[in-house]
Design a protein around this motif. Structure first.
Motif, PDB file in Angstrom:
ATOM      1  N   GLU A 184       0.851  -1.193   0.000  1.00  0.00           N
ATOM      2  CA  GLU A 184       0.000   0.000   0.000  1.00  0.00           C
ATOM      3  C   GLU A 184       0.887   1.244   0.000  1.00  0.00           C
ATOM      4  N   ILE A 185       0.253   2.385  -0.224  1.00  0.00           N
ATOM      5  CA  ILE A 185       0.997   3.621  -0.463  1.00  0.00           C
ATOM      6  C   ILE A 185       1.878   4.049   0.731  1.00  0.00           C
ATOM      7  N   ASP A 186       1.406   3.823   1.966  1.00  0.00           N
ATOM      8  CA  ASP A 186       2.238   4.287   3.090  1.00  0.00           C
ATOM      9  C   ASP A 186       3.581   3.561   3.113  1.00  0.00           C
ATOM     10  N   GLU A 187       3.565   2.250   2.823  1.00  0.00           N
ATOM     11  CA  GLU A 187       4.835   1.515   2.767  1.00  0.00           C
ATOM     12  C   GLU A 187       5.612   1.878   1.497  1.00  0.00           C
ATOM     13  N   ALA A 188       4.905   2.180   0.429  1.00  0.00           N
ATOM     14  CA  ALA A 188       5.599   2.554  -0.811  1.00  0.00           C
ATOM     15  C   ALA A 188       6.399   3.846  -0.597  1.00  0.00           C
ATOM     16  N   VAL A 189       5.839   4.766   0.161  1.00  0.00           N
ATOM     17  CA  VAL A 189       6.544   6.018   0.437  1.00  0.00           C
ATOM     18  C   VAL A 189       7.839   5.728   1.207  1.00  0.00           C
ATOM     19  N   GLN A 190       7.747   4.825   2.173  1.00  0.00           N
ATOM     20  CA  GLN A 190       8.956   4.456   2.932  1.00  0.00           C
ATOM     21  C   GLN A 190       9.953   3.728   2.022  1.00  0.00           C
ATOM     22  N   ALA A 191       9.428   2.893   1.134  1.00  0.00           N
ATOM     23  CA  ALA A 191      10.318   2.175   0.204  1.00  0.00           C
ATOM     24  C   ALA A 191      11.029   3.170  -0.719  1.00  0.00           C
ATOM     25  N   ALA A 192      10.289   4.190  -1.147  1.00  0.00           N
ATOM     26  CA  ALA A 192      10.890   5.206  -2.031  1.00  0.00           C
ATOM     27  C   ALA A 192      12.072   5.873  -1.323  1.00  0.00           C
ATOM     28  N   ALA A 223      13.844   4.598   1.038  1.00  0.00           N
ATOM     29  CA  ALA A 223      14.921   3.604   1.169  1.00  0.00           C
ATOM     30  C   ALA A 223      15.675   3.453  -0.154  1.00  0.00           C
ATOM     31  N   PHE A 224      14.951   3.479  -1.270  1.00  0.00           N
ATOM     32  CA  PHE A 224      15.633   3.379  -2.572  1.00  0.00           C
ATOM     33  C   PHE A 224      16.528   4.611  -2.795  1.00  0.00           C
ATOM     34  N   GLU A 225      16.039   5.768  -2.384  1.00  0.00           N
ATOM     35  CA  GLU A 225      16.870   6.973  -2.520  1.00  0.00           C
ATOM     36  C   GLU A 225      18.152   6.820  -1.695  1.00  0.00           C
ATOM     37  N   GLU A 226      17.986   6.416  -0.453  1.00  0.00           N
ATOM     38  CA  GLU A 226      19.172   6.244   0.401  1.00  0.00           C
ATOM     39  C   GLU A 226      20.072   5.136  -0.121  1.00  0.00           C
ATOM     40  N   GLY A 227      19.470   4.161  -0.786  1.00  0.00           N
ATOM     41  CA  GLY A 227      20.253   3.023  -1.306  1.00  0.00           C
ATOM     42  C   GLY A 227      20.954   3.310  -2.619  1.00  0.00           C
ATOM     43  N   GLY A 228      20.802   4.531  -3.150  1.00  0.00           N
ATOM     44  CA  GLY A 228      21.591   4.897  -4.326  1.00  0.00           C
ATOM     45  C   GLY A 228      20.813   5.043  -5.621  1.00  0.00           C
ATOM     46  N   ALA A 229      19.461   5.002  -5.570  1.00  0.00           N
ATOM     47  CA  ALA A 229      18.700   5.207  -6.808  1.00  0.00           C
ATOM     48  C   ALA A 229      18.893   6.636  -7.297  1.00  0.00           C
ATOM     49  N   SER A 230      18.956   6.782  -8.615  1.00  0.00           N
ATOM     50  CA  SER A 230      19.117   8.119  -9.215  1.00  0.00           C
ATOM     51  C   SER A 230      17.772   8.778  -9.450  1.00  0.00           C
ATOM     52  N   ALA A 231      16.740   7.968  -9.679  1.00  0.00           N
ATOM     53  CA  ALA A 231      15.391   8.484  -9.962  1.00  0.00           C
ATOM     54  C   ALA A 231      14.416   7.333  -9.729  1.00  0.00           C
ATOM     55  N   LEU A 232      13.161   7.688  -9.539  1.00  0.00           N
ATOM     56  CA  LEU A 232      12.118   6.676  -9.331  1.00  0.00           C
ATOM     57  C   LEU A 232      11.047   6.839 -10.392  1.00  0.00           C
ATOM     58  N   VAL A 233      10.530   5.714 -10.882  1.00  0.00           N
ATOM     59  CA  VAL A 233       9.335   5.727 -11.728  1.00  0.00           C
ATOM     60  C   VAL A 233       8.220   5.162 -10.865  1.00  0.00           C
ATOM     61  N   ALA A 234       7.156   5.958 -10.677  1.00  0.00           N
ATOM     62  CA  ALA A 234       6.113   5.597  -9.711  1.00  0.00           C
ATOM     63  C   ALA A 234       4.929   4.990 -10.443  1.00  0.00           C
ATOM     64  N   ASP A 238      -2.361  11.106  -7.750  1.00  0.00           N
ATOM     65  CA  ASP A 238      -2.621  11.326  -6.316  1.00  0.00           C
ATOM     66  C   ASP A 238      -1.606  10.609  -5.436  1.00  0.00           C
ATOM     67  N   LYS A 239      -1.327   9.363  -5.773  1.00  0.00           N
ATOM     68  CA  LYS A 239      -0.404   8.575  -4.936  1.00  0.00           C
ATOM     69  C   LYS A 239       1.048   8.972  -5.246  1.00  0.00           C
ATOM     70  N   ALA A 240       1.343   9.225  -6.509  1.00  0.00           N
ATOM     71  CA  ALA A 240       2.726   9.567  -6.886  1.00  0.00           C
ATOM     72  C   ALA A 240       3.171  10.873  -6.221  1.00  0.00           C
ATOM     73  N   ARG A 241       2.211  11.775  -6.007  1.00  0.00           N
ATOM     74  CA  ARG A 241       2.492  13.031  -5.317  1.00  0.00           C
ATOM     75  C   ARG A 241       3.108  12.781  -3.934  1.00  0.00           C
ATOM     76  N   LEU A 242       2.652  11.729  -3.261  1.00  0.00           N
ATOM     77  CA  LEU A 242       3.157  11.431  -1.920  1.00  0.00           C
ATOM     78  C   LEU A 242       4.611  10.961  -1.985  1.00  0.00           C
ATOM     79  N   VAL A 243       4.935  10.199  -3.016  1.00  0.00           N
ATOM     80  CA  VAL A 243       6.330   9.789  -3.202  1.00  0.00           C
ATOM     81  C   VAL A 243       7.170  11.001  -3.597  1.00  0.00           C
ATOM     82  N   ARG A 244       6.604  11.833  -4.476  1.00  0.00           N
ATOM     83  CA  ARG A 244       7.321  13.055  -4.898  1.00  0.00           C
ATOM     84  C   ARG A 244       7.733  13.886  -3.684  1.00  0.00           C
ATOM     85  N   ALA A 245       6.805  13.994  -2.733  1.00  0.00           N
ATOM     86  CA  ALA A 245       7.068  14.836  -1.559  1.00  0.00           C
ATOM     87  C   ALA A 245       8.081  14.197  -0.613  1.00  0.00           C
ATOM     88  N   ALA A 246       8.286  12.888  -0.728  1.00  0.00           N
ATOM     89  CA  ALA A 246       9.087  12.175   0.270  1.00  0.00           C
ATOM     90  C   ALA A 246      10.569  12.076  -0.077  1.00  0.00           C
TER      91      ALA A 246
END
Ligand SMILES: Cc1cc2nc3c(=O)[nH]c(=O)nc-3n(C[C@H](O)[C@H](O)[C@H](O)COP(=O)(O)O)c2cc1C
Length: 395
Positions: free
Chosen positions: A233-241, A243-254, A309-317
């Protein structure tokens, strides 16, 4: 809406060290142009046309990191032998002025044992409808091997001239199977809490990052939600996003959806059951899909920017670029994504129909796609190669 000269989506941007001429990416959309697992001239020409048509970057789709990560015999898997063919694709894309990315993944439990000759691997045991078998829960040694396969594949992609790699951690593929509580029922350090479910996807990302160095763009395609009860669900996806940033991802496709459960969640619109039946290679699958397709393959109504709507939450995180995908079909939609803070947009079906829409947009000749989301392009993947059948004069 502004003239082409004032449109933000046409301004250059960067993903890590990679310069992009505008902000429109052709999303990964499996082409079905790799008979025998070998990239064809048709695949090269398909992406060359997209580059000449103005996209900033095109994504060559589904490349398995190993032979056992495939569901279909016409999916490529990364190996030295296909590097020259891939080099032909990246050269053609570069000649058209675009950058080239390649999507690297593994099918996990829905890999077909008929294609791979092996029992599918997955976080946990799961029924595989392609081979009518059960997957085998991965051991630590399997995880080490698959992470190394991702790293090796990424290195070969760079050697073949790709400017970026996209790790497929969404849509119910192997890394997504680890993230999803529905498919990950492990009781060891890889199951249970989100931190544990992230451990293997982050190990893969780390291995790829180590193999490519700090500057090379490593994009992660991830789910905002799996699209069913019991999934990510989206709340865990935001946390995963994060974690991916901290893990070295250059960009995310949501993105979102699970191919083995909610396949049209990522696309919305019509479910082309009859066309998909015709694309199956065995009569058992044809009959099964014909009888049960409309029951098991749910329909989701289409709307523009359906993940906004959901991607906005990842964008903000996160601070890294986030690519908005899903129903980006007009200049207005692209500019809306820009005004919402997305650095880039990714486009699928509209570019299948009109590979040159970006060039026409830049000339002020394109405002919106008339793709009607019939999704018959999806069935074409298994019938010779992805294309828009609406363009056929007799349809
Ligand atoms: C024919 C077709 C094939 C696709 N294959 C893939 C794929 O291989 N990998 C992937 O991540 N997404 C795949 N997708 C999903 C797209 O990347 C995208 O998320 C989806 O089509 C929504 O974008 P759109 O509304 O611009 O088409 C595919 C979509 C289509 C239409």
């Amino acid at each position: 809406m502004g003239t082409p000269a004032t449109l933000k989506v046409l301004t250059p941007t960067r993903i890590d060290g990679l310069s992009l001429r505008n902000r429109i990416i052709r999303t990964a959309a499996f082409e079905g142009m790799c008979r025998g697992g070998v990239p064809s001239d048709a695949l090269r020409d398909h992406h060359a046309a997209l580059a000449q048509g103005g996209v900033a970057m095109t994504t060559v789709a589904y490349c398995s990191v190993s032979e056992d990560g495939r569901t279909y015999g016409h999916q490529m898997w990364m190996r030295e032998a296909i590097v020259p063919a891939l080099r032909g694709i990246t050269d053609a894309v570069h000649a058209g002025g675009a950058a080239a990315s390649i999507q690297l993944g593994h099918c996990g439990y829905f890999a077909s044992s008929k294609v791979t000759g092996e029992r599918p691997i997955a976080p946990s045991r799961a029924l595989n409808l392609y081979g009518l078998s059960f997957s085998r829960p991965m051991t630590g040694a399997d995880m080490t091997r698959v992470a190394a396969d991702f790293a090796r594949s990424a290195r070969l992609a760079a050697e073949a001239g790709f400017d970026a790699v996209e790790l497929h951690a969404g849509h119910g593929y192997l890394l997504s199977q680890f993230l999803s509580p529905f498919t990950n029922r492990r009781v060891d350090e890889h199951g249970g809490s989100l931190e544990n479910r992230l451990r293997f996807p982050l190990a893969v990302l780390g291995a790829v990052r180590d193999s490519l160095g700090p500057e090379f763009p490593v994009i992660v395609k991830m789910n905002l939600e799996d699209g069913f009860d019991g999934g990510l669900e989206i709340d865990e996806a935001v946390q995963a996003a994060r974690a991916f940033e901290e893990g070295g991802a250059s960009a995310l496709v949501a993105s979102g959806g699970f191919v083995s459960k909610t396949p049209f969640y990522m696309m919305r619109g019509n479910v082309p059951v009859l066309e998909m039946v015709k694309g199956q290679d065995s009569w058992v699958r044809q009959v099964g899909l014909f009888l049960f397709g409309r029951i098991f393959v749910q329909t989701y109504p289409y709307e523009d920017l359906f993940f906004l709507d959901k991607a906005r939450l990842v964008r903000a995180a996160v601070r890294i670029p986030v690519v908005l995908v899903g129903g980006v079909t007009s200049v207005a939609g692209m500019e809306r994504a820009m005004s919402e803070g997305f650095e880039l947009v990714a486009v699928g079906r509209a570019l299948v129909k009109e590979p040159d829409l970006v060039a026409r947009l830049a000339r002020g000749e394109w405002q919106a796609s008339d793709c009607d989301h019939c999704n018959r392009c999806v069935a074409e993947m298994d019938r010779g190669g992805v294309r828009c059948v609406c363009l056929d004069s007799d349809v």
